[in-house]
Scaffold this active site. Sequence first.
Site, PDB file in Angstrom:
ATOM      1  NE  ARG A  97      -3.420  -2.614  -0.118  1.00 53.58           N
ATOM      2  CZ  ARG A  97      -3.801  -3.245  -1.203  1.00 53.58           C
ATOM      3  NH1 ARG A  97      -3.426  -2.819  -2.391  1.00 53.58           N
ATOM      4  NH2 ARG A  97      -4.574  -4.299  -1.118  1.00 53.58           N
ATOM      5  CG  ASP A 126      -5.802  -2.766   1.974  1.00 55.18           C
ATOM      6  OD1 ASP A 126      -4.687  -2.858   2.541  1.00 55.18           O
ATOM      7  OD2 ASP A 126      -6.358  -3.720   1.413  1.00 55.18           O
ATOM      8  CB  SER A 180     -12.304  -9.577  -0.984  1.00 51.92           C
ATOM      9  OG  SER A 180     -11.294  -8.598  -0.936  1.00 51.92           O
TER      10      SER A 180
HETATM   11  N1  ARG Z   1      -6.291  -8.408   5.822  1.00 51.31           N
HETATM   12  C1  ARG Z   1      -5.121  -8.181   5.055  1.00 51.31           C
HETATM   13  C2  ARG Z   1      -4.426  -6.905   5.470  1.00 51.31           C
HETATM   14  O1  ARG Z   1      -5.060  -6.085   6.094  1.00 51.31           O
HETATM   15  C3  ARG Z   1      -5.399  -8.205   3.559  1.00 51.31           C
HETATM   16  C4  ARG Z   1      -6.217  -7.070   3.015  1.00 51.31           C
HETATM   17  C5  ARG Z   1      -6.469  -7.083   1.516  1.00 51.31           C
HETATM   18  N2  ARG Z   1      -6.911  -8.350   1.030  1.00 51.31           N
HETATM   19  C6  ARG Z   1      -8.067  -8.629   0.428  1.00 51.31           C
HETATM   20  N3  ARG Z   1      -8.294  -9.878   0.135  1.00 51.31           N
HETATM   21  N4  ARG Z   1      -8.920  -7.719   0.121  1.00 51.31           N
HETATM   22  O2  ARG Z   1      -3.272  -6.700   5.182  1.00 51.31           O
END
Ligand code: ARG
Length: 415
Positions: A97, A126, A180
């Site tokens: 990110r 995120d 997701s």
């Molecule tokens: N829970 C994980 C994190 O906060 C992954 C987040 C993104 N993953 C997803 N499948 N949308 O780093």
Amino acid sequence: MAEKIGKIVLSYSGGLDTSIILKWLQETYQCEVVTFTADLGQDEELEPARAKAERLGVRDIRIVDVREEFVRDFVFPMFRANTLYEGQYLLGSSIARPLIAKHLVNIANEVGADAIAHGATGKGNDQVRFELAANALDPSLRIIAPWREWDIQSRTQLIEYAERHQIAIPRDKRGEAPFSIDANLLHTSTEGKILEDPSVIAPPHVYQRTADPRHAPDEPETIVICFEKGDAVSVNGRALTPAALLTELNRLGGRHGIGRVDLVENRFVGMKSRGVYETPGGTILLAAHRGIESITLDRGAAHLKDEIMPRYAALIYNGLWFSPEREMLQALIDHSQTHVSGEVTLSLYKGSATVIARSSPGSLYQMDLVTFEEGSGAYDHHDAEGFIKLNGLRLKSWAARNSRARSDRREPDPV
Ligand code: ARG
């Protein structure tokens, strides 16, 4: 009426969600939207993203291969600390990110945009990571998070919006959205749908880049990883760039079913969430790095690193990559790696990566000290006697007090 914005840079994957976001931004803010698509090694064709953005009237489309930068400047520095969040998560999404945010900010500055936008939902980590990174890099930029602003409340409404605006909807997205997924060179993360119930076992089709360990090769594979100052530089004698090296470890780890983790984590925004992660190359790299550190780091240095690691991991998880405290810890971690060079041999076999040999020109390991045979004389067995006596002194006081207390209470000793 939305506030006046001149130009927006959107983090755009080309998928359904960000295509809808693109349209929504153009409609809501009536301004030019520039798209940024990062090639992070997600193993997905990125050219379709260009075609889609063109169809939606975007004139400035940026598709950038950031794989080397990702591994060199983000993944490797993080691996120098043996980073794990809550003991298990290798932070594959968290570490990507800040890199995306950095590019969004740079493009915004280049094209004179006054805002950046992302497609992260209002419930996850995120959004926090994108926005804290952007705050740290350019405090003047406005950040638009459509998922928190629009009145689309559900998947169904999202599909309706797409239909109204002639945005193509892939067949499998019409009915139930599957999972997701967030993928890059370090990991694939899968969340949502049936995985939301942590008591339900993840079905086999959740796993995308690792073989089921039961079906992995029946013969172990031995590999050698070479390190220089804490970073892996070659695999089996072949010097590789950071991204090529991780790609190679992913191939090896994937074949042997290495790096599958099914866990429940504590999100920064407050709730627990269940995720399935596949980090094949990263899991090998972590084991190998610990292997080379085991002979090159002094005990005090190694233990200090282990103490600060959870703190460092939480900073990255919580979106504080660009922060003074992360930079301070990084300086300490990087300094510790001065002599972390040498070779580690690992055995890859049915889901596990095991260190089986290690050597280094800067090794602190002294065979003549540890040997069960006669040593060099640097270690005098008699010294151990006084060492143990002094360490045992306080334990003797403690035991004596316990026995006095027991006799005062006149209780029978437990059987
Ligand atoms: N829970 C994980 C994190 O906060 C992954 C987040 C993104 N993953 C997803 N499948 N949308 O780093």
